[in-house]
Write a protein that holds these residues in place. Sequence first.
Motif, PDB file in Angstrom:
ATOM      1  N   ARG A 180       0.824  -1.206   0.000  1.00 30.27           N
ATOM      2  CA  ARG A 180       0.000   0.000   0.000  1.00 30.27           C
ATOM      3  C   ARG A 180       0.863   1.263   0.000  1.00 30.27           C
ATOM      4  O   ARG A 180       0.430   2.316  -0.501  1.00 30.27           O
ATOM      5  N   ASP A 181       2.068   1.179   0.559  1.00 32.18           N
ATOM      6  CA  ASP A 181       2.958   2.336   0.554  1.00 32.18           C
ATOM      7  C   ASP A 181       3.416   2.673  -0.859  1.00 32.18           C
ATOM      8  O   ASP A 181       3.508   3.851  -1.231  1.00 32.18           O
ATOM      9  N   ALA A 182       3.733   1.636  -1.641  1.00 31.07           N
ATOM     10  CA  ALA A 182       4.144   1.875  -3.030  1.00 31.07           C
ATOM     11  C   ALA A 182       3.006   2.485  -3.833  1.00 31.07           C
ATOM     12  O   ALA A 182       3.211   3.406  -4.633  1.00 31.07           O
ATOM     13  N   LEU A 183       1.797   1.986  -3.617  1.00 34.15           N
ATOM     14  CA  LEU A 183       0.643   2.537  -4.328  1.00 34.15           C
ATOM     15  C   LEU A 183       0.378   3.971  -3.904  1.00 34.15           C
ATOM     16  O   LEU A 183       0.090   4.841  -4.745  1.00 34.15           O
ATOM     17  N   ALA A 184       0.476   4.248  -2.610  1.00 34.14           N
ATOM     18  CA  ALA A 184       0.252   5.606  -2.122  1.00 34.14           C
ATOM     19  C   ALA A 184       1.301   6.561  -2.668  1.00 34.14           C
ATOM     20  O   ALA A 184       0.991   7.714  -3.014  1.00 34.14           O
ATOM     21  N   ALA A 185       2.547   6.097  -2.755  1.00 37.78           N
ATOM     22  CA  ALA A 185       3.606   6.937  -3.296  1.00 37.78           C
ATOM     23  C   ALA A 185       3.361   7.245  -4.770  1.00 37.78           C
ATOM     24  O   ALA A 185       3.604   8.373  -5.240  1.00 37.78           O
ATOM     25  N   PHE A 186       2.881   6.255  -5.521  1.00 41.14           N
ATOM     26  CA  PHE A 186       2.538   6.491  -6.928  1.00 41.14           C
ATOM     27  C   PHE A 186       1.409   7.504  -7.036  1.00 41.14           C
ATOM     28  O   PHE A 186       1.484   8.460  -7.839  1.00 41.14           O
ATOM     29  N   GLU A 187       0.363   7.334  -6.246  1.00 38.95           N
ATOM     30  CA  GLU A 187      -0.766   8.255  -6.283  1.00 38.95           C
ATOM     31  C   GLU A 187      -0.322   9.676  -5.936  1.00 38.95           C
ATOM     32  O   GLU A 187      -0.757  10.652  -6.561  1.00 38.95           O
ATOM     33  N   ALA A 188       0.569   9.800  -4.963  1.00 42.50           N
ATOM     34  CA  ALA A 188       1.064  11.125  -4.568  1.00 42.50           C
ATOM     35  C   ALA A 188       1.862  11.764  -5.695  1.00 42.50           C
ATOM     36  O   ALA A 188       1.764  12.983  -5.927  1.00 42.50           O
ATOM     37  N   ALA A 189       2.650  10.971  -6.407  1.00 38.40           N
ATOM     38  CA  ALA A 189       3.442  11.510  -7.522  1.00 38.40           C
ATOM     39  C   ALA A 189       2.531  11.989  -8.645  1.00 38.40           C
ATOM     40  O   ALA A 189       2.780  13.045  -9.251  1.00 38.40           O
ATOM     41  N   VAL A 190       1.497  11.209  -8.936  1.00 37.24           N
ATOM     42  CA  VAL A 190       0.549  11.619  -9.971  1.00 37.24           C
ATOM     43  C   VAL A 190      -0.148  12.916  -9.567  1.00 37.24           C
ATOM     44  O   VAL A 190      -0.307  13.842 -10.383  1.00 37.24           O
ATOM     45  N   ALA A 191      -0.571  13.015  -8.296  1.00 38.95           N
ATOM     46  CA  ALA A 191      -1.241  14.220  -7.817  1.00 38.95           C
ATOM     47  C   ALA A 191      -0.318  15.429  -7.866  1.00 38.95           C
ATOM     48  O   ALA A 191      -0.743  16.544  -8.237  1.00 38.95           O
ATOM     49  N   ARG A 192       0.938  15.217  -7.524  1.00 37.87           N
ATOM     50  CA  ARG A 192       1.893  16.328  -7.553  1.00 37.87           C
ATOM     51  C   ARG A 192       2.106  16.815  -8.981  1.00 37.87           C
ATOM     52  O   ARG A 192       2.214  18.026  -9.225  1.00 37.87           O
ATOM     53  N   CYS A 193       2.170  15.887  -9.917  1.00 37.83           N
ATOM     54  CA  CYS A 193       2.293  16.296 -11.323  1.00 37.83           C
ATOM     55  C   CYS A 193       1.118  17.180 -11.717  1.00 37.83           C
ATOM     56  O   CYS A 193       1.286  18.195 -12.421  1.00 37.83           O
ATOM     57  N   ALA A 194      -0.083  16.800 -11.285  1.00 41.25           N
ATOM     58  CA  ALA A 194      -1.276  17.567 -11.640  1.00 41.25           C
ATOM     59  C   ALA A 194      -1.209  18.980 -11.079  1.00 41.25           C
ATOM     60  O   ALA A 194      -1.538  19.955 -11.776  1.00 41.25           O
ATOM     61  N   THR A 195      -0.771  19.112  -9.815  1.00 39.79           N
ATOM     62  CA  THR A 195      -0.704  20.436  -9.207  1.00 39.79           C
ATOM     63  C   THR A 195       0.345  21.312  -9.874  1.00 39.79           C
ATOM     64  O   THR A 195       0.242  22.546  -9.841  1.00 39.79           O
ATOM     65  N   PRO A 249       4.618  -4.734  -6.000  1.00 38.67           N
ATOM     66  CA  PRO A 249       3.182  -4.879  -6.245  1.00 38.67           C
ATOM     67  C   PRO A 249       2.809  -4.440  -7.666  1.00 38.67           C
ATOM     68  O   PRO A 249       2.021  -3.515  -7.875  1.00 38.67           O
ATOM     69  N   PHE A 250       3.402  -5.122  -8.643  1.00 30.25           N
ATOM     70  CA  PHE A 250       3.270  -4.667 -10.026  1.00 30.25           C
ATOM     71  C   PHE A 250       1.855  -4.816 -10.568  1.00 30.25           C
ATOM     72  O   PHE A 250       1.438  -4.051 -11.450  1.00 30.25           O
ATOM     73  N   GLU A 251       1.115  -5.814 -10.053  1.00 26.68           N
ATOM     74  CA  GLU A 251      -0.255  -5.979 -10.525  1.00 26.68           C
ATOM     75  C   GLU A 251      -1.112  -4.759 -10.163  1.00 26.68           C
ATOM     76  O   GLU A 251      -1.826  -4.209 -11.021  1.00 26.68           O
ATOM     77  N   ALA A 252      -1.034  -4.353  -8.893  1.00 25.51           N
ATOM     78  CA  ALA A 252      -1.822  -3.205  -8.443  1.00 25.51           C
ATOM     79  C   ALA A 252      -1.352  -1.918  -9.102  1.00 25.51           C
ATOM     80  O   ALA A 252      -2.166  -1.034  -9.426  1.00 25.51           O
ATOM     81  N   LEU A 253      -0.049  -1.789  -9.300  1.00 22.77           N
ATOM     82  CA  LEU A 253       0.466  -0.578  -9.942  1.00 22.77           C
ATOM     83  C   LEU A 253       0.044  -0.497 -11.408  1.00 22.77           C
ATOM     84  O   LEU A 253      -0.221   0.591 -11.922  1.00 22.77           O
ATOM     85  N   THR A 254      -0.021  -1.639 -12.077  1.00 23.13           N
ATOM     86  CA  THR A 254      -0.496  -1.637 -13.462  1.00 23.13           C
ATOM     87  C   THR A 254      -1.939  -1.151 -13.528  1.00 23.13           C
ATOM     88  O   THR A 254      -2.310  -0.354 -14.406  1.00 23.13           O
TER      89      THR A 254
END
Length: 464
Positions: free
Chosen positions: A163-178, A200-205
Amino acid sequence: MASSNTTSQLADGASSAFGHSLRQEFPFDADYRNFNQGSFGAWPTAIHTRLRAYQDRANARPDPFIRYELPKLLDASREVAAALLRAPAETVVLVPNATVAINTVLRNLTWHPDGRDVLLYFSTVYGGCGKTIDYIVDSHQSPGQPPLVSSREIPLQYPFEDRDALAAFEAAVARCATEGKRPRLCVFDTVSSLPGIRFPFEALTRACRAHGVLSLVDGAQGIGQIGLDLGALDPDFFLSNCHKWLFVPRGCAVLYVPVRHQGLIRSSVPTSHGYVTSNSTNPRLNPLPPSRNSPFVHNFEFTGTIDCSPYLCVTDALRWREEVLGGEAKILQYTQTLAREGGTRTAAILGTEVLENSTGTLGRCSLTNVALPIQFTTEGGAGAEADGISALSAAEAPAVIQWILGKLMEDYNTFIPLFYGNDKIWARMSAQVYLEMDDFEWAGRALLEICQRIAAGEHRGAAN
């Protein structure tokens, strides 16, 4: 625990041939212990014989073989590799290695002229892939101008939860948007290199798909080590080395590109006869016979004169794994269990720990990472002793790692990759069908002896 008992417990339901009885199938030196399948691979003598047979056929009749027989044999190898990956054959091509595959994808993509495109990658990225991302950014920048595409690292601290890897990905995407940026593509592993842990490549995909971000799954450590189903995963791009865990000779990798994206991959790397040129006024001579395959597959059939014999061994390697070892499920059961239990036993001998998270997902592969009993401090000098072995300055870590690697090769006739993280040195060990629990016990004792030599200051004496 006796080796024979260990083998039967680890390989419950698997062939009794697993373990030391399989060493005779591999061309290792008699006293060499191979704990590093994950770097350059190793293959059985039977597959080596097939490799030489293909080379002999090419030398016996070079033109008939390379021009007419080779394309058919390549198709056969692509088909069996695709079947293992559960992907259509027309989506899979063969390339020399994962680095070539990564370069093929990233060098073919075009970037929006508004300069908002961002390449995302995790701090776990393999160094060569990270350098490729650096090159893409550097090569799309004019002097005095901002780059046409930029990159952003997504930091992770071990041992992280999925869940940490997924949260970090989501945060990076959000930061790009801002910031008014466009996350165009994200690179992430199936099993990362150092440390060797399952991502967690399945969830990240799935997360990439939800955000409209292209997924580039670096499965360099994937095929032959973990189960893969590209039909269910449905990544935008996927690659995996066959010469690491699948017992295919070096170098051979698969590159998967679904039909929907094949128009993006206009050229192989390097470009050769299969490239479909837009220069209609000056057609190029292609001296090879016409291909029956799609433009995408044809692009990769001939990329200049190289030895394609390793590609042809995919078929032989999969047959050997089935006939001698009982198939992929039994192989993965044995190696993944041995990695988990062997890592635990090695850590017990060293008095340390295995790198794992609270949910046990990092270790769902055939690699294990064990801490050495050496503590490091960021202070200027050495710290207090830990379990009788002195703590060292963090600045000493690179030199200590090189000293340990040298001693492993010189004094113990083995090689175990090491890396520094969380103020510790970690040993990454591969579990393979020719190893047993007593190999991991032996590795634990060897590493402990070396650490005791460090405690005695021997590494500094060598440096002086």
